[in-house]
Design a protein around this motif. Structure first.
Motif, short mmCIF file in Angstrom:
data_model
loop_
_atom_site.label_atom_id
_atom_site.label_comp_id
_atom_site.label_asym_id
_atom_site.label_seq_id
_atom_site.Cartn_x
_atom_site.Cartn_y
_atom_site.Cartn_z
N UNK A 31 11.64 44.14 1.12
CA UNK A 31 11.02 45.44 0.99
C UNK A 31 9.57 45.78 1.18
N UNK A 32 9.61 44.37 -0.47
CA UNK A 32 8.00 45.05 -1.12
C UNK A 32 7.22 44.41 0.12
N UNK A 33 7.25 43.70 0.90
CA UNK A 33 7.03 42.65 2.03
C UNK A 33 6.79 43.68 3.51
N UNK A 34 7.43 44.24 4.03
CA UNK A 34 7.22 45.05 5.07
C UNK A 34 7.64 46.13 5.60
N UNK A 35 7.85 46.80 3.89
CA UNK A 35 8.18 48.35 3.86
C UNK A 35 7.61 49.11 2.55
N UNK A 134 3.11 51.00 7.18
CA UNK A 134 3.57 49.57 6.22
C UNK A 134 3.03 48.66 7.15
N UNK A 135 3.27 48.28 8.40
CA UNK A 135 2.01 47.61 8.92
C UNK A 135 0.64 47.07 8.67
N UNK A 136 -0.16 48.46 9.04
CA UNK A 136 -1.31 48.74 8.14
C UNK A 136 -1.73 48.12 7.50
N UNK A 137 -1.40 48.54 6.04
CA UNK A 137 -1.14 48.80 4.83
C UNK A 137 -1.73 47.16 4.41
N UNK A 138 -0.18 46.25 5.31
CA UNK A 138 -0.13 44.81 4.93
C UNK A 138 -1.91 44.35 5.75
N UNK A 139 -2.03 44.78 6.68
CA UNK A 139 -3.49 44.16 6.75
C UNK A 139 -4.77 45.30 5.90
#
Length: 143
Positions: A31-35, A134-139
């Motif tokens: 959850x923390x990594x992908x969501x 969520x994906x954009x924020x990982x980057x």
């Protein structure tokens, strides 16, 4: 944070490449990594309009931006982010209905970096918007 979804079912709905990437993660780590919704793009409000459409209010770089997602939430959000100076490319899109709602998994690329985002929502369009964010924020630290 308590995760109230059946995370094993959610992860099982993911595409094979994401499942292999997250082997060994606890539900909380997944959850923390992908969501996790933290980063430069925030969803302030979502108003569904029929099936697979709605209006998203985003907070981007300390200002609000309204995105009307009709037909394709991916196209609407990608276009809005491009207009804001965030040229994000969507590499993979995977969506599957689960007992808990619509699970969406999106792989994004920005500046040569790739990352998955995932979300679960009752509404397919909202699930799509949340997974993209969520994906954009990982980057996000590289924007």
């Amino acid at each position: 944070m308590t995760i109230t979804i059946d995370t094993a079912t959610f992860i099982a709905a993911a595409p094979a490449s994401l499942r292999s990437e997250c082997i060994g993660l606890t539900p909380a780590e997944f959850h923390d990594r992908y969501c996790a919704p933290t980063g430069p793009v925030k969803l302030s409000d979502w108003t569904p309009v029929g099936h697979r459409a709605g209006t998203a209010t985003l907070e981007i770089a300390d200002h609000l931006r309204t995105v009307v997602a009709t037909g394709s939430p991916v196209a609407a959000l990608t276009s809005a982010l491009y207009d804001e100076g965030y040229p994000v490319e969507i590499l993979a899109f995977h969506q599957r209905r689960t007992a808990d709602g619509m699970a969406t998994f999106i792989q994004c690329e920005f500046n040569g970096r790739r990352g998955w985002g995932a979300a679960l929502a009752d509404d397919p369009a909202e699930s799509t918007i949340r997974a993209m964010i969520a994906g954009i924020n990982r980057l996000g630290s590289h924007f």
